[in-house]
Design a protein around this motif. Sequence first.
Motif, PDB file in Angstrom:
ATOM      1  N   VAL A 188     -25.521 -11.419 -33.468  1.00 14.91           N
ATOM      2  CA  VAL A 188     -25.353 -13.109 -33.557  1.00 14.91           C
ATOM      3  C   VAL A 188     -26.048 -13.523 -35.083  1.00 14.91           C
ATOM      4  O   VAL A 188     -25.997 -14.483 -35.447  1.00 14.91           O
ATOM      5  N   GLN A 189     -27.300 -12.770 -35.348  1.00 11.34           N
ATOM      6  CA  GLN A 189     -28.028 -13.359 -36.384  1.00 11.34           C
ATOM      7  C   GLN A 189     -27.112 -13.340 -37.803  1.00 11.34           C
ATOM      8  O   GLN A 189     -27.415 -14.359 -38.804  1.00 11.34           O
ATOM      9  N   HIS A 190     -25.981 -12.594 -37.724  1.00  8.36           N
ATOM     10  CA  HIS A 190     -25.118 -12.833 -39.013  1.00  8.36           C
ATOM     11  C   HIS A 190     -24.430 -13.986 -39.041  1.00  8.36           C
ATOM     12  O   HIS A 190     -24.016 -14.325 -39.996  1.00  8.36           O
ATOM     13  N   HIS A 191     -23.907 -14.390 -37.802  1.00  6.82           N
ATOM     14  CA  HIS A 191     -23.175 -15.680 -37.658  1.00  6.82           C
ATOM     15  C   HIS A 191     -24.051 -17.229 -37.269  1.00  6.82           C
ATOM     16  O   HIS A 191     -23.414 -18.013 -36.972  1.00  6.82           O
ATOM     17  N   LEU A 192     -25.052 -16.889 -37.467  1.00  4.27           N
ATOM     18  CA  LEU A 192     -25.944 -18.102 -36.900  1.00  4.27           C
ATOM     19  C   LEU A 192     -25.608 -19.309 -37.714  1.00  4.27           C
ATOM     20  O   LEU A 192     -25.428 -20.397 -37.028  1.00  4.27           O
ATOM     21  N   PRO A 193     -25.882 -19.160 -39.117  1.00  4.22           N
ATOM     22  CA  PRO A 193     -25.784 -20.500 -39.822  1.00  4.22           C
ATOM     23  C   PRO A 193     -24.603 -21.141 -39.432  1.00  4.22           C
ATOM     24  O   PRO A 193     -24.428 -22.364 -39.426  1.00  4.22           O
ATOM     25  N   ARG A 194     -23.338 -20.530 -39.518  1.00  7.64           N
ATOM     26  CA  ARG A 194     -22.072 -21.059 -39.291  1.00  7.64           C
ATOM     27  C   ARG A 194     -22.093 -21.742 -37.795  1.00  7.64           C
ATOM     28  O   ARG A 194     -21.371 -22.684 -37.523  1.00  7.64           O
ATOM     29  N   MET A 195     -22.671 -20.993 -36.723  1.00 10.09           N
ATOM     30  CA  MET A 195     -22.522 -21.602 -35.483  1.00 10.09           C
ATOM     31  C   MET A 195     -23.185 -22.730 -35.372  1.00 10.09           C
ATOM     32  O   MET A 195     -22.850 -24.011 -35.024  1.00 10.09           O
ATOM     33  N   LEU A 196     -24.358 -22.809 -36.222  1.00  8.47           N
ATOM     34  CA  LEU A 196     -25.448 -24.017 -36.227  1.00  8.47           C
ATOM     35  C   LEU A 196     -24.673 -25.301 -36.752  1.00  8.47           C
ATOM     36  O   LEU A 196     -24.877 -26.561 -36.715  1.00  8.47           O
ATOM     37  N   LEU A 197     -23.887 -24.803 -37.894  1.00  7.49           N
ATOM     38  CA  LEU A 197     -23.046 -26.068 -38.529  1.00  7.49           C
ATOM     39  C   LEU A 197     -22.247 -26.508 -37.640  1.00  7.49           C
ATOM     40  O   LEU A 197     -21.971 -28.043 -37.596  1.00  7.49           O
ATOM     41  N   LEU A 198     -21.459 -25.860 -37.008  1.00 10.08           N
ATOM     42  CA  LEU A 198     -20.368 -26.320 -36.069  1.00 10.08           C
ATOM     43  C   LEU A 198     -21.039 -27.196 -34.897  1.00 10.08           C
ATOM     44  O   LEU A 198     -20.671 -28.132 -34.650  1.00 10.08           O
ATOM     45  N   TRP A 199     -22.117 -26.791 -34.512  1.00  9.58           N
ATOM     46  CA  TRP A 199     -22.975 -27.442 -33.416  1.00  9.58           C
ATOM     47  C   TRP A 199     -23.389 -28.868 -34.021  1.00  9.58           C
ATOM     48  O   TRP A 199     -23.469 -29.845 -33.380  1.00  9.58           O
ATOM     49  N   LYS A 200     -23.948 -28.859 -35.331  1.00  8.26           N
ATOM     50  CA  LYS A 200     -24.256 -30.088 -35.857  1.00  8.26           C
ATOM     51  C   LYS A 200     -23.095 -30.947 -35.933  1.00  8.26           C
ATOM     52  O   LYS A 200     -23.062 -32.352 -35.622  1.00  8.26           O
ATOM     53  N   CYS A 234     -22.315 -25.211 -23.898  1.00  7.14           N
ATOM     54  CA  CYS A 234     -22.080 -23.947 -23.497  1.00  7.14           C
ATOM     55  C   CYS A 234     -22.833 -22.604 -24.398  1.00  7.14           C
ATOM     56  O   CYS A 234     -23.340 -21.897 -24.134  1.00  7.14           O
ATOM     57  N   ALA A 235     -21.990 -22.949 -25.311  1.00  8.05           N
ATOM     58  CA  ALA A 235     -22.261 -22.114 -26.587  1.00  8.05           C
ATOM     59  C   ALA A 235     -23.898 -21.739 -26.783  1.00  8.05           C
ATOM     60  O   ALA A 235     -24.448 -20.928 -26.950  1.00  8.05           O
ATOM     61  N   ILE A 236     -24.375 -23.049 -26.900  1.00  7.87           N
ATOM     62  CA  ILE A 236     -25.926 -23.236 -27.361  1.00  7.87           C
ATOM     63  C   ILE A 236     -26.648 -22.576 -26.081  1.00  7.87           C
ATOM     64  O   ILE A 236     -27.574 -21.577 -26.361  1.00  7.87           O
ATOM     65  N   LYS A 237     -26.273 -22.943 -25.031  1.00  4.48           N
ATOM     66  CA  LYS A 237     -26.914 -22.343 -23.909  1.00  4.48           C
ATOM     67  C   LYS A 237     -26.806 -20.773 -23.782  1.00  4.48           C
ATOM     68  O   LYS A 237     -27.654 -19.982 -23.502  1.00  4.48           O
ATOM     69  N   SER A 238     -25.473 -20.209 -24.127  1.00  2.98           N
ATOM     70  CA  SER A 238     -25.447 -18.762 -24.108  1.00  2.98           C
ATOM     71  C   SER A 238     -26.472 -18.121 -25.376  1.00  2.98           C
ATOM     72  O   SER A 238     -26.874 -17.294 -25.184  1.00  2.98           O
ATOM     73  N   PHE A 239     -26.515 -18.787 -26.282  1.00  6.51           N
ATOM     74  CA  PHE A 239     -27.175 -18.277 -27.344  1.00  6.51           C
ATOM     75  C   PHE A 239     -28.632 -18.368 -26.938  1.00  6.51           C
ATOM     76  O   PHE A 239     -29.329 -17.563 -27.300  1.00  6.51           O
ATOM     77  N   VAL A 240     -29.185 -19.444 -26.259  1.00  9.66           N
ATOM     78  CA  VAL A 240     -30.633 -19.520 -26.072  1.00  9.66           C
ATOM     79  C   VAL A 240     -30.870 -18.506 -24.761  1.00  9.66           C
ATOM     80  O   VAL A 240     -31.939 -17.805 -25.066  1.00  9.66           O
ATOM     81  N   SER A 241     -29.927 -17.967 -23.930  1.00  5.76           N
ATOM     82  CA  SER A 241     -30.234 -17.053 -23.099  1.00  5.76           C
ATOM     83  C   SER A 241     -30.115 -15.721 -23.271  1.00  5.76           C
ATOM     84  O   SER A 241     -30.802 -14.880 -22.895  1.00  5.76           O
ATOM     85  N   HIS A 242     -29.104 -15.345 -24.279  1.00  5.46           N
ATOM     86  CA  HIS A 242     -28.865 -14.237 -24.762  1.00  5.46           C
ATOM     87  C   HIS A 242     -29.520 -13.817 -26.175  1.00  5.46           C
ATOM     88  O   HIS A 242     -29.637 -12.532 -26.298  1.00  5.46           O
ATOM     89  N   CYS A 243     -30.030 -14.626 -26.966  1.00  2.00           N
ATOM     90  CA  CYS A 243     -30.786 -14.330 -28.296  1.00  2.00           C
ATOM     91  C   CYS A 243     -32.092 -15.081 -28.374  1.00  2.00           C
ATOM     92  O   CYS A 243     -32.181 -15.586 -29.269  1.00  2.00           O
ATOM     93  N   ALA A 244     -32.973 -14.809 -27.185  1.00  2.00           N
ATOM     94  CA  ALA A 244     -34.093 -15.490 -27.320  1.00  2.00           C
ATOM     95  C   ALA A 244     -35.069 -14.750 -28.433  1.00  2.00           C
ATOM     96  O   ALA A 244     -35.686 -15.678 -29.049  1.00  2.00           O
ATOM     97  N   GLY A 245     -34.621 -13.691 -28.942  1.00  2.00           N
ATOM     98  CA  GLY A 245     -35.226 -13.133 -29.997  1.00  2.00           C
ATOM     99  C   GLY A 245     -35.129 -13.857 -31.395  1.00  2.00           C
ATOM    100  O   GLY A 245     -36.024 -13.921 -32.262  1.00  2.00           O
ATOM    101  N   LEU A 246     -34.038 -14.566 -31.728  1.00  2.00           N
ATOM    102  CA  LEU A 246     -33.764 -15.533 -32.907  1.00  2.00           C
ATOM    103  C   LEU A 246     -34.369 -16.953 -32.613  1.00  2.00           C
ATOM    104  O   LEU A 246     -34.009 -17.551 -33.741  1.00  2.00           O
ATOM    105  N   LEU A 247     -34.693 -16.967 -31.736  1.00  2.00           N
ATOM    106  CA  LEU A 247     -35.158 -18.500 -31.530  1.00  2.00           C
ATOM    107  C   LEU A 247     -36.578 -18.668 -32.084  1.00  2.00           C
ATOM    108  O   LEU A 247     -37.477 -19.165 -31.621  1.00  2.00           O
ATOM    109  N   THR A 248     -36.507 -18.716 -33.385  1.00  4.18           N
ATOM    110  CA  THR A 248     -37.711 -19.106 -34.260  1.00  4.18           C
ATOM    111  C   THR A 248     -37.976 -20.511 -34.283  1.00  4.18           C
ATOM    112  O   THR A 248     -36.954 -21.288 -34.042  1.00  4.18           O
TER     113      THR A 248
END
Length: 2047
Positions: A573-585, A619-633
């Motif tokens: 996920v870390q490689h796609h994080l910026p694109r996902m956050l942009l879509l979320w925004k 739902c996507a953000i929830k999935s991100f929070v629960s599966h990628c806790a390591g990236l939640l800086t």
Amino acid sequence: MELAHSLLLNEEAYNQLGEFQKAEFIFEWLQFLEKLLPVTSRADIRENQKKLVEQLTSLLNNSPGPPTRRLIAKNLAVLYSTGDTFSVYQTIDKCNELIRSKDDSPSYLPTKLAAVVCLGYLYKKLGRILGNSFTDTVGNVLKAMKNAESQGRYEIMLSLQNILNGLGAAAIPCHRDIYKAARSCLTDRSMAVRCAAAKCLLELQNEAVFMWSTDLDSVVTLCFKSFEGSNYDVRLAVSKLLGTVLARALTSKQTTASTRHNFRRVSLEEVMELLGTGFLRGSCGFLRASGDMLKGTSSVSRDVRVGVTQAYVVLVSTLGAQWLERNFSAFLSHILDLVSQSHPKAIQSQTDAIGCRRCVSFILQATVGGLLGEKAQIAAAKEICQAIWKLKKVVDAAMSDSNLETRISTTDVTASQHVLVCALQELGSLIHGLGTTAAPLLQDSSTGVLEVVISLILHPSISVRLTAAWCLRCIAVALPSYVSLLLDRCIERLSVLKSSPEAVTGYSFAVAALLGAVKHSPLGIPHGKGKVIMTVAEDLLCSASQNSRISLQRTQAGWLLIAALMTLGPAVVQHHLPRMLLLWKCIFPSSPKDLETEKTRGDSFTWQVTLEGRAGALCAIKSFVSHCAGLLTDEVVQRLLPPLPSAVDLLTQLSSINKSYGNSVKTSSTVYRHKLYELLAVLPPKTYEGSFCPVLKELVADLTVPDSQIDASTFLLPPLCHENDLLLLGPLLQETDHRFIEEQLLLGNSIAGGSLEYDPYSIYEKVAKGDSVPKPLPPVLSVISAATRLFGVMFSHVAESHRLQVLEQLLNSIKQTKGSRQQIVQLNVVSAFSTSLKHLANCKGSLGPEEVRRSALTLVMGALESNNPLLRCAAAECLARLAQVVSDSAFTAGLAQVSFDKLKSARDVVSRTGHSLALGCLYRYLGGIGSTQHLNACVGILYTLSQDSTSPDVQAWALHSLSLIVDLAGPLYHVHVEPTLSLVLTLLLTVPPTYAEVHQSLGRCLNALITTLGPELQGSSTTVSALRTSCLLGCAVMQDNPDCLVQAQAISCLQQLHMFAPRHVNLSSLVSCLCVNLCSSYLLLRRAVVACLRQLVQREAAEVSEYAVALVKESREDFTPDVNIREIGLEGALLGLLDKELDQRLCQDIKETLTHMLTSMAVEKLSFWLKLCKDVLAASADFNTVASVDTTQEEETAKADDASVLTSDSDERFHPFSNPRWSTRVFAAECVCKIISQCENAGSAHFDITLAQERKQRDSRDDFLVLHLADLIRMAFMAATDHSDQLRLSGLQTLLIVVRKFAAVPEPEFPGHVILEQYQANVGAALRPAFAPETPPDVTAKACQVCSAWIASGVVSDLNDLRRVHQLLVSSLVKVQAGKEAQSQQYNESTSTMEILAVLKAWAEVYIVAVEKQKNQCDAHNHCLKTAHSAEESYRDVTSSASGLLDLVQADLGTLSKLWLAALQDFALLTLPSEYASQLPAEGGTFYTAETIENARPHYYNSWALILYATALWLTSTGFVIVDPDEGVTNLSRPVTPTTMCQDSSTRPLVKSPEDVNTDRFHLILGISVEFLCSPRSDAAMENIIACLRALQTLFDVPWPRSKIGGDQELGVELLNVLHRLILTRESPDIQLAALEVVRLILFAAQEHVKEKRRSAEVDDGAAEKETLPEFGEGKDTGGLVPGKSLVFATLELCVCILVRQLPQLNPKLTCSPAVQSGKHLLLSEDGIRLVAAALVILSDVPAICSPEGSVSVLPTILYLIVGVLKETAVKLQDGQLPLTVAASLQALKGLLSSPMARAEKSRTAWTDLLRSALVTVLDCWDQVDGLIQELDEVSLLTAVTVFVMSTSPEVTTIECLQNRCIEKFKITLDSKDPLVQYKCYQLLHSIFQHPNKTVSYPYIHSLAPSIVGKLQEAEKAKPENAAELQVIQEGIKVVTALTATAEEEHRPHLVACLLPILISFLLDENALFSATNSAKNLHEFALQNLMQIGPQYSSVFKKLMASSPTMKARLESAVKGNQESIKVKTAKHAKNPGKSSSIQLKTNFL
């Protein structure tokens, strides 16, 4: 109670007891009698029979309780069956009389019931002996039934069952009457009566033909009626009856002639039709379709449907697996037809459809999944596929028909949807269960599994699309090799069919489902897939607005893909994080103003799309929070936050949007609400503090004004109740085998349970425990559960003032609603509040001020008195949490008081149950009850309530509460134990069995009491033994209870008792009880049985196993376990159960039980265990393709053998296990490995065939593993060539262990060969399939390990044989060379890393072994050359194999070395600390990619050590000389040399010089080693450390690396420090020795370096003056050493560490402490000795690297240590040998004393002083303490003195005082009484006397020679007694002879003149020679020889002496003559065999 143990009742004792004790006493006596009667002799019984019958029948009138009456009946029956049967008719008449009695009072009831029970047992036991009396009896009993109440009806039914059982066919006249009576009971009000009637009818159908012929229809209808309003037990009993009757109807042959005319054979179709009507129409009958039915309003009641479902399963189970295989297609089409369009009523509403689908799935799973073996399951899966194809054709036809007239309405298309859903689910779960064994099914193109599933992804119905996606997920989890393939296919179709709405949703579901499967697949998917999916998702989201027809689908699909992608975890996920956050925004409006404009603009469709899209984003953000806790800086969280306020704003607007656009947006808005709540619940509350108020408002509204009127208690509350309390609510909430379908009854009529179509987003989530498919609830319900969860989180975070408002608002809303609505609101509110208390308790928060507490209390108290029992349970738990959160004792006491007051006044069941439970729970979270006052009050009230026989509910709840209080009060409860125990027993003996819930609570009470008493139960005092007896009595009553859950309680009570007082539990009866229930139909009972077994076998495995088999052999009629214990023992039965069982927890327990049994018994019962495992593994061999055995030319024969071996015993009869599942086979393979390790601990005979055969001959019962080697190999082979990958891994592991353990076992019949050699074909054949191209990488990696172990083991010496396995490794090496670019894109890149490294590691191991073997042979060869030439031939053979192995590797070494270096380079990069991450190569290493770096790490850690060692060996074998011309640009995928890592190409030199390349390699190896050894992780394997040290040793074995380390002092010091640390932290002697060897080499390198510098300096200076030479070596001119910089210092530190660890006395700090003062010598272990010796060698080398001044500063330390070791270990050994440490210290001393420094000008004087001091120290050892003299070994000390004398320059030892002391010591020793000491002393003097420097030797000669001569003269008189004394004399003569030789010319004659008489005096004359002892003879011969040598040398002296002494002359002549004669005799003897001439002859020839 002991008084009760007699044949007749002890009436005296009985009459003295109180009322309660009488009942106990009677029960105890009856129990004893039951055991006694079968073993009493007939005569004894006849003698006492009359009295006994009287006693027993009189008990009938005493109104006995239920357990007592059963025992009376059993005993009477046994009594008559073993004794006389005269009076039996009287007894029967008496019983009948009691039954006829007109007395209807409740007190007389027990007597009547006892009579009924008695009749039942009498007829059961005596049967036809009783003649025709039964007609009257049955008539009488049936008549009594007409006006009996429920208990009576219950007992009468069971009694009739017994009567029928006993009479068999004789009872035909009464069948119709009984049938009539049972029919009415089958629909009785009381559930217990229904169960009893079902049992009675089940017994009846055995003989009553009409039940399954003429009356079949009415029996079936009756059963359907019975299902209505039934409970779980009734459904079990009646479905068993229904299934059995129908099975009987199907299979019956035509019976008696009388029934022939009206008997017809029933066909399968008819039977199915009968059951189908029940499923579809319920119990309305067949023709009487009521008006409702016609109007289409009534739906089938669920309990009927669930009951019928269970009946289907019983029917198939009764008919058996073979029947199912034969009739599967007919059965399948019928079952699927149940949900098809032909019965629209069954599926008219979605809830009905879901319910029916569940039932159909259950039928299929229980039959196909539960009964069939793997082979049959594959066939079934094919059938299901065929069925799906057929349906699909119909759908396709319907869809494609464009002609509107013929086009079927869409209803028909969707009609088949439910059938498809069921079929797909079953197909998925079948493949999921089969795992990789399903591979052939998917490869079979004729079936087309994948084609059909993928085609259904386009089905018009969404639920079919979802289920097809789920089915794909199951395939992907089962077969990891398909994941990538399916993903590619689905992504490709998704891109192509972007414009079809079905395709977009269908394929996005499929991709999401497959992504969810990735985390279950050990091998993953290629990293690049994430990128592809992200791109597709973005594309869908961006193109959504282009086409309004599919914008909804595209939006949904895009977000679904992103949400599923998150499950792949942070690495992807870390490689796609910026694109996902942009879509979320972008998805949310950026300001409130934008939201307003949105509201004004949209229409209902755009809102639907918008809401769906935003829900997806949430739902996507929830999935991100629960599966990628390591990236939640913090940074990421900050970027997640901005859209949240706007999301909350939209939430508050939803209601107005709903109003504006009506129902079309309703679902979307509900989904949006649900997803937002879910996201907020997982985010940290701090992040949305600003939105607390609006969100809480919405939550309160959701909870208090719910959309749905559904009672959601059954899914909201159970998680909030305590699991123990749920037991009160009956079996529905407990785990059962039928949980899957029973759930729908639990949920009430409006919902049938969850289903995938309610929430597509659940398709990628992990499935909840125990579900095969995710079952999300409908949105309206899931919103409520999400709201309660979120409320729980938020309430604990809002301000306390705010809490009060919220609570008051909630309370008001409850007050304002009415009726059922009020209950729903109350339920929602209580669950929300309970969740918040849970959160508060977890975060240790406080609730708030008094007002908040008051409101909270009002809320909870209201719920405690609710009508819903679940809500009462939850409220009691809530109360406990409230007390925990407030944690104020006054408040808690107040709560208790409220309940006390209520219980005193209330009379209604509801408040009495609620408050009694509240009392039990109150202290649950407060650490137990501490106040006796509170305890007494509780106990008082609960006693009263538990005796309230009017309401069983109150009793059950009160007793449950009491059990909680017993647990919580702990030791405080002791006072109450006796009264409570007697209460429990009284109730157990009196409560009717129909109230099972009361009995279950009683069981929990008893369990709690046993736990409270604990180990005290072992005591022997009267009170304790009375308590113990009561406990055992209680258990016995419960074991006899008909309810299975009560029996489970009994078992766990006995388990507790066995733990605390094992001697008092009767193990044999307990084991029999366990065996009977091992296959019970109740899951909880099976669990209790296995849990108990697991505990028993930890202590007494052998006993348990023996009892089980013994019980089966006795085979009493009531003991018929369903498993074949007789053949395969309890162990086999458990293995069989493991294979059938589906419950995970139970399987785990079974495995643990078997493991315990194995560890304690496998060695004793070896053959039995191995046969068990072999049966399980071989049971699948017929299913396996035997063709996997190799078919190459040379192995044809092997193939034929193996094939015959594998198929020979697949005959059904022999197989106790038919087709076990792969998981069971894996467990069996693991068991084999455990058995081997158990045998390893048990003794060496298991691995030594000669010893094993010997011991087997001595005692044939002995058994040894080595005798079963063929079986072990067979099992490993069968497992390793299976279809299942897991099993292949286990098989290869087994093979690996077998090879390692048996490699060295020699074959006694063929010396020089090993036992494993004969199995090489099998090993080869087992390994070959693992190297096939389609094999998964983990299997290949394991196989590589086995290959290398096999080659390295040296089992096969013939190269041609080895080549077969070697070829496999070569083939995989070719694959590796292709590099990572060529790897298949099937799995994650890290798997190819794993495989490559496994291959390289395997080659490394082989190479290491080859080199070691060659080295050993060279040593052996040199040794052989030294000894003799005869060994030449044998040597040649051995060498050929070793060098042959090396030749095999040599061919590929060039390639290998490059790959090894590349792998090491990668490893070096991976070990860099994280701060260098930015410097790592962007594209990854040679064998890993940058993205999968984390997954690759473990594989490198696993294999680097051996690769390092192999590389070091290779580099040193080439001596670091050869450098490939293309090395500068390596021909790997990229240049890999460490220096190229961080340079860019412009600065890089084009080609590197060989020196640079070598330096790089040297530093690579050194760097990796130092990095690892600096801090090996505590779990680092020993092998790794050893391999690493060996690599360093190898490295420094060659000059070039030594010059590098020698020249770089800092490097050397660093290495030494690392080794020092290693020695400190690792105790293993192997590691320490290896480390010391490296230290020695480093020191050697430094020495070489110093020598080289000195030499070159000399050469340079030429003839210059010596004085001006610069000083080399450490210490320069000053002699100072700098710690940390000095090599010498580091070395000394390390040696001191080793020495002091082994000999603490050496530590000067310690020597002063009293602990060591004792001066006792420690005997070192063998390893300790080796370590000390190695350290001493190093010490003696240290001065060589010092400058003269430096040497002076270290010398004292070195001397102190060497002499110290000498002192501490010089202890006498038995055989007079020198201790090894002493030898080492002497050797070191010698090396040190002869050091050139001792003679160098600058250091000479200092050395001389120090050496003298050392000598003094040695001499002082003698004079230490008087007591110790005898222990010290004088010889060792003398040797040390001699070393000083011989090795130092004369000036050291020739000082007079020292010399005198030395001579003194020799003198003392010469006078020693011990001949050995004298002998050694002579030897030492011998060497001193020959010292070239006369100043040294003369003083010794002068002082000591006379005494030696004197001693020899004495020996003339006292002849030597034994060999030792003889040796002394011989040595003395040698010394004198040597002296003669060294003396100056003029003194020689004198010496000879002394010596000759002595020698002659040792000669014997002829007579004396015969009688002399051996030693005297030897001395005679020795003297004679010496004389013959000395005579000619000094002839003048000799002649003179002879002349002067005639006696001497005569003596000598006779001796010579005798000698010659004896020679002649010997020669004559040996003439025949001239080769062996005597040795004496050679010596006498000199004359």
